[in-house]
Write an enzyme that holds these catalytic residues in place. Sequence first.
Site, PDB file in Angstrom:
ATOM      1  N   LYS A 153      27.412 -15.668  28.286  1.00 59.65           N
ATOM      2  CA  LYS A 153      26.081 -16.022  27.791  1.00 59.65           C
ATOM      3  C   LYS A 153      25.445 -14.775  27.195  1.00 59.65           C
ATOM      4  O   LYS A 153      25.924 -13.674  27.396  1.00 59.65           O
ATOM      5  CB  LYS A 153      25.224 -16.547  28.944  1.00 59.65           C
ATOM      6  CG  LYS A 153      25.759 -17.845  29.536  1.00 59.65           C
ATOM      7  CD  LYS A 153      24.931 -18.290  30.726  1.00 59.65           C
ATOM      8  CE  LYS A 153      25.523 -19.557  31.337  1.00 59.65           C
ATOM      9  NZ  LYS A 153      24.840 -19.957  32.579  1.00 59.65           N
ATOM     10  N   ARG A 186      20.511 -29.563  41.310  1.00 59.37           N
ATOM     11  CA  ARG A 186      19.200 -30.068  40.894  1.00 59.37           C
ATOM     12  C   ARG A 186      19.319 -31.513  40.430  1.00 59.37           C
ATOM     13  O   ARG A 186      19.028 -32.443  41.153  1.00 59.37           O
ATOM     14  CB  ARG A 186      18.624 -29.197  39.757  1.00 59.37           C
ATOM     15  CG  ARG A 186      18.115 -27.857  40.181  1.00 59.37           C
ATOM     16  CD  ARG A 186      18.020 -26.889  39.047  1.00 59.37           C
ATOM     17  NE  ARG A 186      19.344 -26.611  38.488  1.00 59.37           N
ATOM     18  CZ  ARG A 186      19.604 -25.712  37.563  1.00 59.37           C
ATOM     19  NH1 ARG A 186      18.630 -25.024  37.040  1.00 59.37           N
ATOM     20  NH2 ARG A 186      20.822 -25.503  37.135  1.00 59.37           N
TER      21      ARG A 186
HETATM   22  P1  ADP Z   1      25.257 -20.332  36.600  1.00 58.29           P
HETATM   23  O1  ADP Z   1      25.375 -19.713  35.238  1.00 58.29           O
HETATM   24  O2  ADP Z   1      26.392 -19.981  37.536  1.00 58.29           O
HETATM   25  O3  ADP Z   1      24.936 -21.809  36.614  1.00 58.29           O
HETATM   26  P2  ADP Z   1      22.523 -19.906  37.462  1.00 58.29           P
HETATM   27  O4  ADP Z   1      21.854 -18.598  37.705  1.00 58.29           O
HETATM   28  O5  ADP Z   1      21.986 -20.752  36.368  1.00 58.29           O
HETATM   29  O6  ADP Z   1      24.038 -19.524  37.232  1.00 58.29           O
HETATM   30  O7  ADP Z   1      22.553 -20.755  38.791  1.00 58.29           O
HETATM   31  C1  ADP Z   1      23.212 -20.312  39.957  1.00 58.29           C
HETATM   32  C2  ADP Z   1      23.217 -21.455  40.975  1.00 58.29           C
HETATM   33  O8  ADP Z   1      21.876 -21.736  41.369  1.00 58.29           O
HETATM   34  C3  ADP Z   1      23.787 -22.765  40.451  1.00 58.29           C
HETATM   35  O9  ADP Z   1      24.484 -23.405  41.502  1.00 58.29           O
HETATM   36  C4  ADP Z   1      22.560 -23.559  40.091  1.00 58.29           C
HETATM   37  O10 ADP Z   1      22.789 -24.960  40.151  1.00 58.29           O
HETATM   38  C5  ADP Z   1      21.607 -23.104  41.182  1.00 58.29           C
HETATM   39  N1  ADP Z   1      20.194 -23.270  40.796  1.00 58.29           N
HETATM   40  C6  ADP Z   1      19.586 -22.800  39.695  1.00 58.29           C
HETATM   41  N2  ADP Z   1      18.280 -23.161  39.661  1.00 58.29           N
HETATM   42  C7  ADP Z   1      18.068 -23.892  40.789  1.00 58.29           C
HETATM   43  C8  ADP Z   1      16.938 -24.593  41.331  1.00 58.29           C
HETATM   44  N3  ADP Z   1      15.762 -24.633  40.699  1.00 58.29           N
HETATM   45  N4  ADP Z   1      17.099 -25.244  42.514  1.00 58.29           N
HETATM   46  C9  ADP Z   1      18.299 -25.240  43.131  1.00 58.29           C
HETATM   47  N5  ADP Z   1      19.405 -24.622  42.668  1.00 58.29           N
HETATM   48  C10 ADP Z   1      19.300 -23.952  41.514  1.00 58.29           C
END
Ligand code: ADP
Length: 161
Positions: free
Chosen positions: A40, A89
Amino acid sequence: MIAIYPGSFDPITLGHFDIITRGSKLYDRVIVVVSRNPTKNPLFTVEQRIAQIKKTTHHLTNVEIDSFDGLTVTYAEARQAKVLLRGLRVLSDFEKELQMAHTNKTLSDEIETVFLATSTEYGFLSSSLVKEIAKFGGPINHLVPQHVALDIEKCYGKSHS
Ligand code: ADP
């Protein structure tokens, strides 16, 4: 038991923080692992993200922060972690997360993926959403830790309420 919580965390949101806090009550140790995979186009460097997560979780004594640029299961095995913690989510998360969990299971049968359902108030929240709002000068103080909101503000050169 050790759990690792891998992700991009670009930047950490209150949704991530909620998962880390709840995970820290379930496991002896939670290692938050910031992915170094350059798939990314990140807003923050890995070092900045690590600093942000450290500051956010400094009061959680069994939480550690690290980074890794290989396969998550390789890292987990090296740290003797038996659990990959992920947050769920919406339905669209489920498809991607299940595929990843199945893939990781084929790579290491010893490691289990455990999903924590998002807390209702953070069901809509993602790092990209926060950046999108901030880019257009909208308020983000209710979505990320205060110090992260300030970091984002510096990137976009705008003030937030
Ligand atoms: P990735 O690129 O691995 O998806 P993220 O930083 O977007 O990394 O997310 C890491 C983890 O945290 C993932 O499992 C994602 O689903 C979870 N996550 C992200 N935002 C939330 C939220 N608002 N509530 C619960 N879990 C979340």
